[in-house]
Write a protein that holds these residues in place. Structure first.
Motif, short mmCIF file in Angstrom:
data_model
loop_
_atom_site.label_atom_id
_atom_site.label_comp_id
_atom_site.label_asym_id
_atom_site.label_seq_id
_atom_site.Cartn_x
_atom_site.Cartn_y
_atom_site.Cartn_z
N ALA A 36 0.68 -1.11 0.04
CA ALA A 36 -0.01 -0.06 0.10
C ALA A 36 0.76 1.32 -0.02
N GLN A 39 -0.77 7.24 -0.87
CA GLN A 39 -1.94 7.73 -1.83
C GLN A 39 -2.83 6.73 -1.77
N ASN A 40 -2.68 5.50 -1.98
CA ASN A 40 -3.69 4.50 -1.99
C ASN A 40 -4.68 4.52 -0.62
N LYS A 44 -8.45 5.11 0.18
CA LYS A 44 -9.16 3.91 0.60
C LYS A 44 -10.00 4.36 1.75
N HIS A 169 -9.25 6.35 -8.73
CA HIS A 169 -8.22 5.57 -8.37
C HIS A 169 -8.16 4.35 -9.43
#
Length: 170
Positions: A36, A39-40, A44, A169
């Motif tokens: 991860a 940013q991800n 999320k 995303h």
């Protein structure tokens, strides 16, 4: 201060010093393993927060070329999009609609398109808008914007307001 290294990470890190340089290695990671990114994780967390709210928000999934309009955790509208091609990608992140234009002219290095319908800009010249000049929805062909068919652009334009969150995303 938030730490990006959790106890889970610590169990899998090999920390060593070579001279004055710090070296970090992930033990047991395979080439296919995806870790991860900050940013991800932010994306999320934003999605999880929005799903628990009653806010209107827009989710754009670049991998599936789909846009979903949400009211909290309830999807209310879904369409196929065309995002940016590899040479002019759509930016990933969390944004808010900053301006709305029923019709606008869009110009760039290799394009000049008049009467672009129902444009909603979320970062500079990046926006969600109708595209009457192609029918390749489901395929990345844009200059970085999120293209939708004009009738879908109108629905989104009428539904969303300034400040509506846009989450993009992969």
């Amino acid at each position: 201060m938030n730490s990006l290294i959790t106890s889970d990470w610590v169990r899998h890190l090999k920390i060593s010093f070579v001279g004055t340089a710090l070296s970090l290695s992930v033990i047991g990671a395979t080439a296919n393993e995806t870790w991860a990114t900050p940013q991800n994780q932010t994306i999320k967390q934003t999605i999880q927060t929005l799903e628990k709210s009653d806010q209107r928000w827009i989710q754009v999934n670049l991998s599936t070329q789909r846009l979903i309009a949400w009211e909290g955790g309830k999807p209310v509208y879904a369409v196929i999009i065309s995002s940016g091609k590899k040479s002019t990608p759509t930016r990933v992140g969390t944004f808010k609609i900053q301006s709305k234009h029923k019709s606008t002219r869009m110009r760039g290095r290799n394009y000049d398109v008049p009467n672009v319908p129902h444009a909603m800009f979320y970062q500079g010249n990046y926006g969600i808008h109708g595209a009457y000049w192609h029918k390749k929805f489901g395929t990345p062909v844009s200059q970085g914007c999120v293209n939708v068919a004009p009738n879908h652009a109108k629905w989104l334009f009428d539904w969303a307001s300034l400040g509506t969150q846009v989450v993009i995303h992969k």
